[in-house]
Each structure stands twice: as C-alpha cells, then as structure tokens.
Design a protein around this motif. Structure first.
Motif, PDB file in Angstrom:
ATOM      1  N   ARG A   1       0.821  -1.222   0.000  1.00 16.18           N
ATOM      2  CA  ARG A   1       0.000   0.000   0.000  1.00 16.18           C
ATOM      3  C   ARG A   1       0.851   1.267   0.000  1.00 16.18           C
ATOM      4  O   ARG A   1       0.499   2.253  -0.647  1.00 16.18           O
ATOM      5  CB  ARG A   1      -0.925   0.022   1.215  1.00 16.18           C
ATOM      6  N   PHE A   2       1.953   1.262   0.733  1.00 18.70           N
ATOM      7  CA  PHE A   2       2.816   2.433   0.846  1.00 18.70           C
ATOM      8  C   PHE A   2       4.114   2.176   0.091  1.00 18.70           C
ATOM      9  O   PHE A   2       4.668   1.079   0.157  1.00 18.70           O
ATOM     10  CB  PHE A   2       3.159   2.728   2.306  1.00 18.70           C
ATOM     11  N   THR A   3       4.595   3.207  -0.586  1.00 17.42           N
ATOM     12  CA  THR A   3       5.851   3.101  -1.323  1.00 17.42           C
ATOM     13  C   THR A   3       6.739   4.295  -0.987  1.00 17.42           C
ATOM     14  O   THR A   3       6.312   5.437  -1.131  1.00 17.42           O
ATOM     15  CB  THR A   3       5.602   3.069  -2.832  1.00 17.42           C
ATOM     16  N   ILE A   4       7.950   4.000  -0.567  1.00 17.04           N
ATOM     17  CA  ILE A   4       8.919   5.063  -0.284  1.00 17.04           C
ATOM     18  C   ILE A   4       9.821   5.240  -1.499  1.00 17.04           C
ATOM     19  O   ILE A   4      10.180   4.261  -2.175  1.00 17.04           O
ATOM     20  CB  ILE A   4       9.734   4.742   0.988  1.00 17.04           C
ATOM     21  N   SER A   5      10.171   6.488  -1.774  1.00 13.64           N
ATOM     22  CA  SER A   5      11.076   6.777  -2.884  1.00 13.64           C
ATOM     23  C   SER A   5      11.842   8.045  -2.553  1.00 13.64           C
ATOM     24  O   SER A   5      11.489   8.764  -1.614  1.00 13.64           O
ATOM     25  CB  SER A   5      10.306   6.932  -4.197  1.00 13.64           C
ATOM     26  N   ARG A   6      12.871   8.301  -3.324  1.00 17.16           N
ATOM     27  CA  ARG A   6      13.638   9.519  -3.092  1.00 17.16           C
ATOM     28  C   ARG A   6      14.129  10.077  -4.415  1.00 17.16           C
ATOM     29  O   ARG A   6      14.362   9.328  -5.370  1.00 17.16           O
ATOM     30  CB  ARG A   6      14.808   9.255  -2.136  1.00 17.16           C
ATOM     31  N   ASP A   7      14.282  11.387  -4.418  1.00 15.71           N
ATOM     32  CA  ASP A   7      14.854  12.103  -5.555  1.00 15.71           C
ATOM     33  C   ASP A   7      15.968  12.959  -4.982  1.00 15.71           C
ATOM     34  O   ASP A   7      15.717  14.063  -4.473  1.00 15.71           O
ATOM     35  CB  ASP A   7      13.789  12.954  -6.246  1.00 15.71           C
ATOM     36  N   ASN A   8      17.176  12.455  -5.049  1.00 18.73           N
ATOM     37  CA  ASN A   8      18.294  13.183  -4.443  1.00 18.73           C
ATOM     38  C   ASN A   8      18.568  14.503  -5.173  1.00 18.73           C
ATOM     39  O   ASN A   8      19.068  15.448  -4.555  1.00 18.73           O
ATOM     40  CB  ASN A   8      19.541  12.307  -4.418  1.00 18.73           C
ATOM     41  N   ALA A   9      18.227  14.577  -6.432  1.00 16.75           N
ATOM     42  CA  ALA A   9      18.407  15.840  -7.164  1.00 16.75           C
ATOM     43  C   ALA A   9      17.491  16.928  -6.593  1.00 16.75           C
ATOM     44  O   ALA A   9      17.832  18.115  -6.609  1.00 16.75           O
ATOM     45  CB  ALA A   9      18.125  15.632  -8.642  1.00 16.75           C
ATOM     46  N   LYS A  10      16.320  16.514  -6.102  1.00 13.79           N
ATOM     47  CA  LYS A  10      15.387  17.458  -5.496  1.00 13.79           C
ATOM     48  C   LYS A  10      15.517  17.482  -3.971  1.00 13.79           C
ATOM     49  O   LYS A  10      14.786  18.203  -3.298  1.00 13.79           O
ATOM     50  CB  LYS A  10      13.954  17.091  -5.880  1.00 13.79           C
ATOM     51  N   ASN A  11      16.438  16.639  -3.460  1.00 15.20           N
ATOM     52  CA  ASN A  11      16.677  16.612  -2.021  1.00 15.20           C
ATOM     53  C   ASN A  11      15.398  16.312  -1.240  1.00 15.20           C
ATOM     54  O   ASN A  11      15.123  16.933  -0.207  1.00 15.20           O
ATOM     55  CB  ASN A  11      17.284  17.943  -1.544  1.00 15.20           C
ATOM     56  N   THR A  12      14.641  15.369  -1.748  1.00 18.63           N
ATOM     57  CA  THR A  12      13.328  15.065  -1.172  1.00 18.63           C
ATOM     58  C   THR A  12      13.086  13.558  -1.162  1.00 18.63           C
ATOM     59  O   THR A  12      13.496  12.847  -2.087  1.00 18.63           O
ATOM     60  CB  THR A  12      12.213  15.762  -1.981  1.00 18.63           C
ATOM     61  N   VAL A  13      12.431  13.115  -0.112  1.00 17.48           N
ATOM     62  CA  VAL A  13      11.982  11.727  -0.009  1.00 17.48           C
ATOM     63  C   VAL A  13      10.462  11.742   0.066  1.00 17.48           C
ATOM     64  O   VAL A  13       9.872  12.633   0.676  1.00 17.48           O
ATOM     65  CB  VAL A  13      12.584  11.043   1.229  1.00 17.48           C
ATOM     66  N   TYR A  14       9.855  10.736  -0.554  1.00 20.03           N
ATOM     67  CA  TYR A  14       8.401  10.685  -0.638  1.00 20.03           C
ATOM     68  C   TYR A  14       7.865   9.403   0.001  1.00 20.03           C
ATOM     69  O   TYR A  14       8.554   8.377   0.058  1.00 20.03           O
ATOM     70  CB  TYR A  14       7.955  10.704  -2.104  1.00 20.03           C
ATOM     71  N   LEU A  15       6.633   9.483   0.442  1.00 16.72           N
ATOM     72  CA  LEU A  15       5.906   8.294   0.868  1.00 16.72           C
ATOM     73  C   LEU A  15       4.551   8.329   0.169  1.00 16.72           C
ATOM     74  O   LEU A  15       3.700   9.159   0.502  1.00 16.72           O
ATOM     75  CB  LEU A  15       5.722   8.245   2.377  1.00 16.72           C
ATOM     76  N   GLN A  16       4.394   7.475  -0.827  1.00 12.64           N
ATOM     77  CA  GLN A  16       3.124   7.356  -1.525  1.00 12.64           C
ATOM     78  C   GLN A  16       2.250   6.373  -0.761  1.00 12.64           C
ATOM     79  O   GLN A  16       2.643   5.222  -0.562  1.00 12.64           O
ATOM     80  CB  GLN A  16       3.340   6.861  -2.949  1.00 12.64           C
ATOM     81  N   MET A  17       1.092   6.842  -0.341  1.00 18.25           N
ATOM     82  CA  MET A  17       0.198   6.022   0.464  1.00 18.25           C
ATOM     83  C   MET A  17      -1.105   5.797  -0.297  1.00 18.25           C
ATOM     84  O   MET A  17      -1.811   6.756  -0.612  1.00 18.25           O
ATOM     85  CB  MET A  17      -0.086   6.713   1.805  1.00 18.25           C
ATOM     86  N   ASN A  18      -1.390   4.551  -0.599  1.00 20.30           N
ATOM     87  CA  ASN A  18      -2.600   4.190  -1.321  1.00 20.30           C
ATOM     88  C   ASN A  18      -3.494   3.316  -0.448  1.00 20.30           C
ATOM     89  O   ASN A  18      -3.049   2.769   0.562  1.00 20.30           O
ATOM     90  CB  ASN A  18      -2.241   3.434  -2.602  1.00 20.30           C
ATOM     91  N   SER A  19      -4.739   3.187  -0.859  1.00 13.52           N
ATOM     92  CA  SER A  19      -5.705   2.326  -0.139  1.00 13.52           C
ATOM     93  C   SER A  19      -5.711   2.634   1.354  1.00 13.52           C
ATOM     94  O   SER A  19      -5.646   1.730   2.196  1.00 13.52           O
ATOM     95  CB  SER A  19      -5.366   0.846  -0.386  1.00 13.52           C
ATOM     96  N   LEU A  20      -5.793   3.900   1.673  1.00 17.69           N
ATOM     97  CA  LEU A  20      -5.718   4.307   3.075  1.00 17.69           C
ATOM     98  C   LEU A  20      -6.917   3.816   3.862  1.00 17.69           C
ATOM     99  O   LEU A  20      -8.052   3.760   3.346  1.00 17.69           O
ATOM    100  CB  LEU A  20      -5.590   5.826   3.165  1.00 17.69           C
ATOM    101  N   LYS A  21      -6.640   3.462   5.117  1.00 14.45           N
ATOM    102  CA  LYS A  21      -7.656   2.944   6.025  1.00 14.45           C
ATOM    103  C   LYS A  21      -7.781   3.885   7.224  1.00 14.45           C
ATOM    104  O   LYS A  21      -6.836   4.618   7.536  1.00 14.45           O
ATOM    105  CB  LYS A  21      -7.237   1.566   6.525  1.00 14.45           C
ATOM    106  N   PRO A  22      -8.894   3.850   7.919  1.00 20.36           N
ATOM    107  CA  PRO A  22      -9.028   4.706   9.117  1.00 20.36           C
ATOM    108  C   PRO A  22      -7.903   4.478  10.122  1.00 20.36           C
ATOM    109  O   PRO A  22      -7.477   5.426  10.785  1.00 20.36           O
ATOM    110  CB  PRO A  22     -10.387   4.288   9.679  1.00 20.36           C
ATOM    111  N   GLU A  23      -7.412   3.254  10.208  1.00 16.51           N
ATOM    112  CA  GLU A  23      -6.330   2.972  11.166  1.00 16.51           C
ATOM    113  C   GLU A  23      -4.975   3.530  10.734  1.00 16.51           C
ATOM    114  O   GLU A  23      -4.007   3.455  11.491  1.00 16.51           O
ATOM    115  CB  GLU A  23      -6.213   1.462  11.422  1.00 16.51           C
TER     116      GLU A  23
END
Length: 126
Positions: free
Chosen positions: A67-89
């Motif tokens: 459901r969650f995917t971590i990625s990074r773009d060192n050129a943009k100096n940023t790390v991302y967390l893509q969160m899909n199928s989110l649940k109340p918990e």
C-alpha cells in the motif's frame, strides 16, 4: 539545528491516496538513510518504510506493504511516501527521520535516526 520538514498530510476518505514529502532544512539528504514513522494518539511510534542513501534498498513494515511506497529524488533533495488504499487505522502524525551513513542499507528502528521532522497529520475518514 538540522531538521526535516514533512508536507502532504491532510484529510482523505478511506481507500484514498496521499503523497507525503520530506525535505531537509539546511543539509543534503544525499548521504542519509531516510525512514518514515507514524504515531497515533495513545500508541507507540511505528516504523513504516525506509530507504537507503541511493535508494537501492528499501524496507517496509508488514502493515503497509503493498500500500505504501517510499522513494527519493536526491536531485530534489526530497523523499516521498506514496500512500494508497488508506484505512481509518492509518490516521496518525507521520514523521520522517534521517541518519547519516556510509552503508547502503536502512533500518526501521527509531533509535537509528538522528534528525526528525515535526510531522504532518494524516486523517482518514468519510
């Protein structure tokens, strides 16, 4: 003091998606492993996903695998967390953390990380 800044949190309906971003204040992430954690009221901090300094290695907790995917773009100096199928918990304050390292690896233990952000709130509700 070196710090990280998270963004991208908000209110989303169950089944929805959000993408969180983590960017540093006054340093480069290039030589750091990065991890995402979350903490809900009354619960312990939970390690979710981490990524090595080049992005070649990632680890994820069973609770978010697929459901969650971590990625990074060192050129943009940023790390991302893509969160899909989110649940109340999944509702919690989400923090990113950084650890300077020469190794191409990452760990999901909060005790491994030196620099933290203030967090961004994620609310999952209809």
């Amino acid at each position: 003091q070196l710090q990280l800044v998270e963004s991208g949190g908000g209110l989303v309906q169950p089944g929805g998606s959000l993408r969180l971003s983590c960017a540093p204040s006054r340093f480069t992430l290039e030589y750091h492993a990065i991890a995402w954690f979350r903490q809900a009221p009354g619960k312990a901090r939970e390690g979710l996903s981490c990524i090595s300094k080049t992005g070649s290695t990632t680890n994820s907790a069973d609770s978010v695998k697929g459901r969650f995917t971590i990625s990074r773009d060192n050129a943009k100096n940023t790390v991302y967390l893509q969160m899909n199928s989110l649940k109340p918990e999944d509702a919690a304050v989400y923090h990113c953390a950084a650890r300077a390292t020469s190794a191409e690896m990452c760990l999901l233990s909060e005790f491994e990380y030196n620099y933290w952000g203030q967090g961004t709130q994620v609310t999952v509700s209809s």
